[in-house]
Design an enzyme around this catalytic site. Structure first.
Site, PDB file in Angstrom:
ATOM      1  N   ASP A   3       5.715  -5.081   6.078  1.00  0.00           N
ATOM      2  CA  ASP A   3       6.069  -6.361   5.958  1.00  0.00           C
ATOM      3  C   ASP A   3       6.077  -7.417   4.923  1.00  0.00           C
ATOM      4  OD1 ASP A   3       3.333  -6.649   6.525  1.00  0.00           O
ATOM      5  OD2 ASP A   3       3.749  -7.767   8.314  1.00  0.00           O
ATOM      6  N   LYS A  63     -24.942  12.522  28.590  1.00  0.00           N
ATOM      7  CA  LYS A  63     -23.965  12.248  27.691  1.00  0.00           C
ATOM      8  C   LYS A  63     -24.308  11.516  26.692  1.00  0.00           C
ATOM      9  CE  LYS A  63     -18.920  11.836  27.704  1.00  0.00           C
ATOM     10  NZ  LYS A  63     -18.782  11.457  26.261  1.00  0.00           N
ATOM     11  N   THR A 106       4.176   2.497   5.226  1.00  0.00           N
ATOM     12  CA  THR A 106       3.220   1.905   5.541  1.00  0.00           C
ATOM     13  C   THR A 106       2.280   2.691   6.500  1.00  0.00           C
ATOM     14  OG1 THR A 106       1.304   0.212   6.376  1.00  0.00           O
ATOM     15  CG2 THR A 106       3.905   0.099   7.066  1.00  0.00           C
ATOM     16  N   GLU A 145     -10.321  -1.308  11.266  1.00  0.00           N
ATOM     17  CA  GLU A 145     -11.098  -2.147  10.370  1.00  0.00           C
ATOM     18  C   GLU A 145     -10.705  -3.725  10.947  1.00  0.00           C
ATOM     19  OE1 GLU A 145      -9.468  -1.924   6.576  1.00  0.00           O
ATOM     20  OE2 GLU A 145      -7.438  -1.741   7.340  1.00  0.00           O
ATOM     21  N   ASP A 164      -0.053   1.825   8.423  1.00  0.00           N
ATOM     22  CA  ASP A 164      -0.537   0.862   9.378  1.00  0.00           C
ATOM     23  C   ASP A 164       0.756   1.078  10.606  1.00  0.00           C
ATOM     24  OD1 ASP A 164      -2.429   0.129   7.776  1.00  0.00           O
ATOM     25  OD2 ASP A 164      -1.342  -1.751   7.046  1.00  0.00           O
ATOM     26  N   ARG A 189       0.734  -5.005  -5.371  1.00  0.00           N
ATOM     27  CA  ARG A 189       0.929  -6.153  -4.404  1.00  0.00           C
ATOM     28  C   ARG A 189       0.863  -7.297  -5.479  1.00  0.00           C
ATOM     29  NH1 ARG A 189      -0.636  -4.108   0.470  1.00  0.00           N
ATOM     30  NH2 ARG A 189      -2.545  -2.752   0.479  1.00  0.00           N
ATOM     31  N   ARG A 196      13.399  10.250  -3.217  1.00  0.00           N
ATOM     32  CA  ARG A 196      14.071  11.390  -3.483  1.00  0.00           C
ATOM     33  C   ARG A 196      15.682  11.412  -2.560  1.00  0.00           C
ATOM     34  NH1 ARG A 196      14.716  15.860  -0.225  1.00  0.00           N
ATOM     35  NH2 ARG A 196      15.282  17.971  -1.400  1.00  0.00           N
ATOM     36  N   ALA A 197      15.339  10.908  -1.315  1.00  0.00           N
ATOM     37  CA  ALA A 197      16.634  10.688  -0.627  1.00  0.00           C
ATOM     38  C   ALA A 197      17.694   9.520  -1.027  1.00  0.00           C
ATOM     39  CB  ALA A 197      16.175  10.359   1.045  1.00  0.00           C
ATOM     40  N   GLY A 246       0.701  -1.355   0.140  1.00  0.00           N
ATOM     41  CA  GLY A 246       0.130   0.105   0.064  1.00  0.00           C
ATOM     42  C   GLY A 246       0.767   1.269   0.033  1.00  0.00           C
ATOM     43  N   HIS A 299      -9.945   5.125   2.173  1.00  0.00           N
ATOM     44  CA  HIS A 299      -8.459   5.199   1.573  1.00  0.00           C
ATOM     45  C   HIS A 299      -8.126   6.809   1.528  1.00  0.00           C
ATOM     46  CE1 HIS A 299      -8.976   1.535  -0.005  1.00  0.00           C
ATOM     47  NE2 HIS A 299      -7.704   1.250  -0.493  1.00  0.00           N
ATOM     48  N   MET A 336      -8.253   2.485   9.044  1.00  0.00           N
ATOM     49  CA  MET A 336      -7.414   1.379   8.326  1.00  0.00           C
ATOM     50  C   MET A 336      -6.422   0.990   9.591  1.00  0.00           C
ATOM     51  SD  MET A 336      -6.611   2.219   4.457  1.00  0.00           S
ATOM     52  CE  MET A 336      -7.745   1.795   3.328  1.00  0.00           C
ATOM     53  N   ASP A 378       2.805  -1.125  11.629  1.00  0.00           N
ATOM     54  CA  ASP A 378       2.756  -2.286  12.065  1.00  0.00           C
ATOM     55  C   ASP A 378       4.031  -2.994  11.843  1.00  0.00           C
ATOM     56  OD1 ASP A 378       2.517  -2.431   9.221  1.00  0.00           O
ATOM     57  OD2 ASP A 378       0.985  -4.064   9.498  1.00  0.00           O
ATOM     58  N   ARG A 424      -5.425  -2.526   8.754  1.00  0.00           N
ATOM     59  CA  ARG A 424      -5.355  -3.829   8.462  1.00  0.00           C
ATOM     60  C   ARG A 424      -5.561  -4.742   9.526  1.00  0.00           C
ATOM     61  NH1 ARG A 424      -3.698  -6.529   3.596  1.00  0.00           N
ATOM     62  NH2 ARG A 424      -2.704  -4.612   3.025  1.00  0.00           N
ATOM     63  N   GLN A 426      -7.245   8.099   4.086  1.00  0.00           N
ATOM     64  CA  GLN A 426      -6.187   8.111   4.975  1.00  0.00           C
ATOM     65  C   GLN A 426      -4.888   7.740   4.286  1.00  0.00           C
ATOM     66  OE1 GLN A 426      -7.888   5.580   8.700  1.00  0.00           O
ATOM     67  NE2 GLN A 426      -9.029   5.127   6.879  1.00  0.00           N
TER      68      GLN A 426
HETATM   69  O1  F6P Z   1      -1.695  -1.536   4.309  1.00  0.00           O
HETATM   70  C1  F6P Z   1      -2.023  -0.377   4.318  1.00  0.00           C
HETATM   71  C2  F6P Z   1      -3.523  -0.422   4.101  1.00  0.00           C
HETATM   72  O2  F6P Z   1      -4.041   1.002   3.612  1.00  0.00           O
HETATM   73  C3  F6P Z   1      -4.432  -1.197   5.272  1.00  0.00           C
HETATM   74  O3  F6P Z   1      -4.386  -0.410   6.177  1.00  0.00           O
HETATM   75  C4  F6P Z   1      -5.746  -1.575   4.476  1.00  0.00           C
HETATM   76  O4  F6P Z   1      -6.202  -2.725   5.050  1.00  0.00           O
HETATM   77  C5  F6P Z   1      -4.899  -2.007   3.086  1.00  0.00           C
HETATM   78  O5  F6P Z   1      -3.772  -1.397   2.785  1.00  0.00           O
HETATM   79  C6  F6P Z   1      -5.927  -1.763   1.970  1.00  0.00           C
HETATM   80  O6  F6P Z   1      -5.487  -2.386   0.942  1.00  0.00           O
HETATM   81  P1  F6P Z   1      -6.089  -1.902  -0.531  1.00  0.00           P
HETATM   82  O7  F6P Z   1      -5.577  -0.652  -0.890  1.00  0.00           O
HETATM   83  O8  F6P Z   1      -5.163  -2.826  -1.423  1.00  0.00           O
HETATM   84  O9  F6P Z   1      -7.440  -2.263  -0.705  1.00  0.00           O
END
Ligand code: F6P
Length: 323
Positions: free
Chosen positions: A103, A214, A126, A223, A128, A72, A21-22, A11, A253, A170, A130, A172, A255
Site C-alpha cells: 500500500d 496439557k 507483500t 509482530e 503481509d 523504501r 517476467r509476466a 518489502g 525475515h 511478521m 494487507d 507489520r 518469512q
Molecule cells: O511488509 C513486509 C514486512 O516484511 C513486514 O511484515 C515487516 O514488518 C516489514 O516488512 C519489515 O521491514 P524491513 O525488512 O524493512 O525491516
C-alpha cells in the site's frame, strides 16, 4: 504507448520475479519496449533504469527476492523527489509504469500519477496480505508455508519438553500471517493486531490446560499485536504464571525468502499479464487483484485494508478448533 517501466518497491515478496517476467514478456509480445527500474522509487529518482529483454527474465519464475531489487524511498515521499523521478521517466521515454508492491507503493503512485501525466498500474506484492481489492497478495502463500513449516518443527520440541512456545510472525500491523499460520498449525492462541484479547480468559485457559496435563501450548503472536510482539507477551505471561516454562521464537525475515509456491507464481503471472493489457487499454491509478478467481480493479486510494470482521470470524473458529 511504446515504452513501459517496471519496478518493485517496499518489502520484497516471493513471486515478485514471476510478476516481472509476466509483465516483461506480455509487454514485448505487444510490441512494447520494457525498462527495468532498480531499487524501486529510489532507482527511479536516481535514473537506475535499463532495458529488459525476454531473456533477462528467463529462469527467474522460481526465484525468491526480486531481480530488480527493492527499497523504501524517503525521497519519493516529497514533491521534489517525485519531480526528479518524472524527469528520469521523460529522459528514458517511458510512457507507462507497472509497479509491484504494497500500500505504501500505491500511495506514492497516486501522488506521482496525479502530479505528472503518466499512466500507472499496480499489482500487490507483500507477504503481509494487507491490501484491499485482492483475496491474496503475491508472497503471502509462500510466507505462510515457510511459517507453517517452522511452527510445525517448533511444536515437535515443544511437545518433547512440555513447553509453551510463543512464536512471532511478521505482518507489520496486520494479522493475516499470524491468523492463517495459527489455524494451519492448530495454535492454542493467536494474537493479532485487529483484535483485543481477553487476557484473564487466556491466563485461565493456560492454567486449565496445565491442570489437565496439557502442558504444550503454541501461541502465535503477530509482530504488530497489542503487546508489541512475542517477547513482551512472554514477560506478561511469566509475571502472571511464574511457574510457566516458556520459550520465544521470532521467525523474522526467513518469512520473506525462498522459492515462491505455485499459487504465488500463478497469481503474479496472471496479474502481471493483465496489468500490461489494461495499461494498453487506458487504465491508470488502479491495482489489479484477484477476487473470487476474477481479475478485480481497485483505485490506489482504496487499497488500504480493514478486515476486522473477517479476523473476528476466523479467530473464533481458531479458538473452537484448538480446544
Ligand atoms: O511488509 C513486509 C514486512 O516484511 C513486514 O511484515 C515487516 O514488518 C516489514 O516488512 C519489515 O521491514 P524491513 O525488512 O524493512 O525491516
Amino acid at each position: 504507448m511504446n515504452k513501459i517501466g517496471i519496478l518493485t518497491s517496499g518489502g520484497d515478496a516471493p513471486g515478485m520475479n514471476a510478476g516481472i517476467r509476466a509483465i516483461t514478456r506480455t509487454a514485448i509480445n505487444n510490441g512494447l519496449e520494457v525498462y527495468g527500474i532498480k531499487r524501486g522509487y529510489q532507482g527511479l529518482i536516481a535514473g537506475d533504469i535499463s532495458p529488459l529483454k525476454t531473456t533477462d527474465v528467463s529462469n527467474i519464475i522460481q526465484r525468491g527476492g526480486t531481480i530488480l531489487k527493492t527499497a523504501r524511498s524517503e525521497a519519493f515521499r516529497t514533491t521534489a523527489g517525485r519531480a526528479t523521478a518524472f524527469e528520469q521517466v521523460k529522459k528514458h521515454g517511458i510512457e507507462g509504469l507497472v509497479l509491484i508492491g504494497g500500500d505504501g507503493t500505491f500511495r506514492g503512485a497516486t501522488l506521482f500519477s496525479e502530479e505528472h501525466n503518466i499512466p500507472v498500474l499496480g499489482i500487490p506484492g507483500t507477504i503481509d496480505n494487507d491490501i484491499n481489492g485482492t483475496d491474496f497478495t503475491i508472497g503471502f502463500d509462500t510466507a505462510l508455508k515457510t511459517a507453517v513449516d517452522a511452527i510445525d518443527k517448533v511444536r515437535d520440541t515443544a511437545e518433547a519438553h512440555d513447553r509453551i512456545f510463543l512464536i512471532e510472525v511478521m505482518g507489520r500491523d496486520a494479522g493475516h500471517l499470524a491468523l492463517f499460520s495459527g489455524i494451519s498449525c492448530g495454535a492454542e492462541h493467536i494474537f493479532i493486531p485487529e483484535l483485543k484479547e481477553d487476557m484473564d480468559q487466556i491466563i485461565q485457559d493456560i492454567s486449565n490446560n496445565r491442570a489437565r496435563k496439557k502442558m504444550t501450548n503454541i501461541i502465535i503472536v503477530a509482530e504488530g499485536d497489542e503487546f508489541g510482539g512475542a517477547n513482551k507477551l512472554d514477560e506478561y505471561l511469566n509475571e502472571k504464571i511464574p511457574e510457566l516454562d516458556t520459550r520465544v521464537t521470532i521467525l523474522g525475515h526467513i518469512q520473506r525468502g525462498g522459492t515462491p509456491t505455485p499459487n504465488d507464481r500463478i497469481l503474479a503471472s496472471r496479474l502481471g499479464y493483465h496489468a500490461v493489457i489494461e495499461l494498453l487499454a487506458g487504465r491508470s491509478q488502479e491495482m489489479l487483484g484477484i477476487k473470487n478467481n476474477q481479475v478485480h480493479y481497485t483505485p490506489f486510494a482504496q487499497c488500504n485494508r480493514h478486515d476486522d470482521d473477517i479476523a473476528k470470524d476466523w479467530r473464533e473458529m481458531a479458538v473452537v478448533l484448538s480446544k
